[in-house]
Design a protein around this motif. Sequence first.
Motif, mmCIF file in Angstrom:
data_model
loop_
_atom_site.group_PDB
_atom_site.id
_atom_site.type_symbol
_atom_site.label_atom_id
_atom_site.label_comp_id
_atom_site.label_asym_id
_atom_site.label_seq_id
_atom_site.Cartn_x
_atom_site.Cartn_y
_atom_site.Cartn_z
ATOM 1 N N ARG A 795 0.939 -1.127 -0.020
ATOM 2 C CA ARG A 795 0.076 0.059 0.013
ATOM 3 C C ARG A 795 0.997 1.426 -0.164
ATOM 4 N N PRO A 800 -1.389 -1.249 -7.923
ATOM 5 C CA PRO A 800 -2.487 -1.994 -7.583
ATOM 6 C C PRO A 800 -1.960 -3.375 -7.758
ATOM 7 N N HIS A 829 -8.120 -4.606 -6.935
ATOM 8 C CA HIS A 829 -6.964 -3.829 -7.260
ATOM 9 C C HIS A 829 -6.414 -4.585 -8.574
ATOM 10 N N ARG A 832 -7.571 -3.121 -11.954
ATOM 11 C CA ARG A 832 -7.145 -1.817 -12.254
ATOM 12 C C ARG A 832 -5.588 -1.918 -12.499
ATOM 13 N N SER A 833 -5.031 -3.127 -12.674
ATOM 14 C CA SER A 833 -3.668 -3.503 -13.073
ATOM 15 C C SER A 833 -3.667 -4.183 -14.052
#
Length: 964
Positions: A795, A800, A829, A832-833
């Motif tokens: 984080r 992501p 996540h 989005r990667s």
Amino acid sequence: MGQRSLRSRRTLFEREGELSAADEALSDLVGLRQEPGEPPGRPRGALLAFAGRAGIGKTTLLGEVRRRSAAKGCTVLSARGGEQEQRVAFHVARQLLQPQLAGYSEAELRVSLGSWYAIVGPALGLCAPSEGAPPDQQGLRAGLDWVLTHLAVQRAPMVLLLDDAHWADAESLSWLAAFAPRAEQLPLLLVVAYRPDELPEHAEAFRGLPGRAGQRPIGLEPLSAAAVARLVREDLGTQADDAFCRECWAVTAGNPFEAVELTAKVLDRGLTPTEDGAHLLRDLAAAVKGSGIVARLERLGTATVRFAWACAVLGTEIHPTLAAAVAGLGSEEAADAADALRTARILTGADPLEFVHPLIATAVYRDIPGSVRVALHGQAAWCVIDEGLGPAAAARHLMETHPDGDTWIVQQLRAAARETQRAGAPDAARRYLARALREPPPFEDRAAVLYELGCASLLTEPTTTVNHLRAALEEPITDPELRHNIVYRLSQVLAHSDRLAEASETLAREIPVTGDARVRLRMQSEQFMWDAFRADEPDSPVRSRRLARLADRLTGHDLTERYVIGLRAWDATLRGEPAPVALHHAERALAGGLGWAEADRGFEVPVLVAMTFMYADRPGRTEELFATGIADFESQGWHGAHLSFGYTILGYVRFRRGRLAEAEDFVRAGLRLAERVGPGTPVHWYAVGTLIQVLLARGQVEEAARTGEAYAFHAPFSAAVTFPDAQTVYGELLLARGLVKDAATELASAGRRLDARGMRNPAWCPWQLHLAHAESHDALERAVATALEAVNRARLYGAPSAIGQALRVAAEVSPGPDRVQLLEESVGHLERSPAAYELACSLVALGTELRRAGRPREASEHLYRGLDAAVQCGADGLIEDARDELASAGLRPRRLHSTETDTLTARERTAAALTARDRTPAQIAEELHIDEHAVTRLLSAVYRKVGTDRRGLAAALGDQAATS
């Protein structure tokens, strides 16, 4: 040989078997012979090798092969090794290829050779070497391969003849030995003749080459008594009686050259070929051998002897005017001498001249008194330079002179070394410079010669390079730039030899005594770089803070400053600083240009900048930069470590994007190149580690384990930091094999090593994630803590893909109700990667968890999505897991559709199509030019992806694929 015709007699005795093999190969070459199952008219190339002792008739046999080749309409290329030229780099390659291209203008050559012009042109003597960095040997061989392949296809069918291969130069012979197996796939017949007892070490590859006669060269035997009798009667007439002919055979031992020379001597003496004169044959036979040839020569007079000596010193391509100059004779004296030598059957031809047989050339050369021979070589060097042929042509003569402190010789040898090295022959350059050092050079030039010698040994003998460069630093050096270059080169070779601490220390000693601020900055940047790669760096955090302070105040106005800024971007990535910080510095580094093939720079910093984008989830940008970098490497002819590294890391990028089949292809290509560079080198560690990681992602655990064993992928690991981290990959492999405790030990050790250096980014090295899995078997609470720490680090970095992967592992090791929530966040996540494989893993994991939680509709949705994603990635193991989970839920995997079929590699599609047409594995192996074990692996991959029903397989592939 070059453009000259091979010598041949009217009749070849007792060579029917050899000529039959040649005729068969020629018929295959021109498509007149058809093997069962082959289409008619398909040309097939081959390798033919003829071996035999001196004088046994190899040259005559090749002459007949040449005649028959020309009669069938073949293009013939020919060359011949020379005893005097065997240390002249690319001598044979030039004989073969230069005549085919010599008539082109420079503009036509550039068009014809394209991007290979500057790489192969200097080696073939077609253009002057460029001032940039020379090509590596693999790159130059690739260029020569391209030229010969292009000619073979363009001027097919083609026959390449190489006589006296035992005397061919190492550079040419190594290239031809590597190229020879490809002849069978081209309309090219390669015919080689050599003396097996004189084959040098660098030519041993010819003994084991595949092909019609590579592994079993056709041995030429002495002639029988009957054959010698027919030979004698062909020259002397039928009056030669049986006793005379038998004595001819006895005194020559069936050697064709000696038998031919003996009959010529009989004619010269006017000897009647009957039993009464047979007793004279033994003395006549002695006259055609070494001492007899010398005695025959001495009877021709002093001027003629000196001219013959000059020709022997010059070697094979003998121009009369040059020989006259070496011998110190006027033009008329030289012409008379040449006539006398032709009459005596010592020389033949006009311009160029050549010896009637290599045995004669050897006998003449070895008879020259030692001091005279040295003087003649010295005179030959002067004459070659005076003729404008250049230092490289004179160098082989200078090598034969005695050291005498001659500055001119040092200058010429250094010039020859520069020319030869830029042409791609560092071994020859090293020999020239070593000889220059023995001359010796003037005191003030000694450091420069040692530096040049070190540079010439760089790619082939790194340890020797270090010794030369360190010796150069100990010499008095008045030129600061020379000293700086020695330091740069020494640090580079130490680093590339896995001696990173010594590389850093070399620069650390020089930085304080360097007065030039820009030079000092460059040395600092290179020290920062080698320290960044050191696995044993003593105080990495301090170095990181110094680097940050320096980079933040630089503007990037020159290459050195951009290198420092690029190192700052990579340092931010390793330490897990927020990804935007790393990307900001990466863009700053690129703003003014960051070339990958700078002549006096390494390629490491451009690679690190490109990788910064990948870990920050911008792999498209990384691939753009790598495409540019690989193009730079190829344009320079760098096909060794540079290109290996480029392919390997590009494969790693594809792995990170989830394109596993493509990743494996790229990494295997990188590994093939890395094997040429050598085991234990950093580039080899990169390739093997990446391949193992890709195989594990594909579910091929056994193959990954075999790869690790085959390449000794275990401790002690490289002293350089590699990505993926070698020890972490090894721990991952142990874990996949079920060796949980061993895996936990390795992964914990990797973590302690990396944490101590401040390398805390799980996007770069996910050791914590694998350790959490290992700990979950007997220390669940510790496993959860380890995984959550990785989540926190991810984080902080903010990519992501890293967050999603860490969350999935945290879910997999966590008990109870948190698992679904963690997995849902992981999927969010990863969606989005660009990490398609990680997304597939999280989707399957989430579907599995939802099924267990009694939520079948949601479970099926995620499992089907995960299956589709796994198929797209080529993750065979994950595909099986997803199908098993669907079966456990009472669901059937969806019918195969085109997207799944599209995940087959090109070779898998071909194997599948052939299987659908009922071809056997042996037939598929022959079609694809691989072994049956490789076919089994291919078909296993196909069956995992699309099933085993052949009719369904053909339907899924479509008619076009099934017949391609």
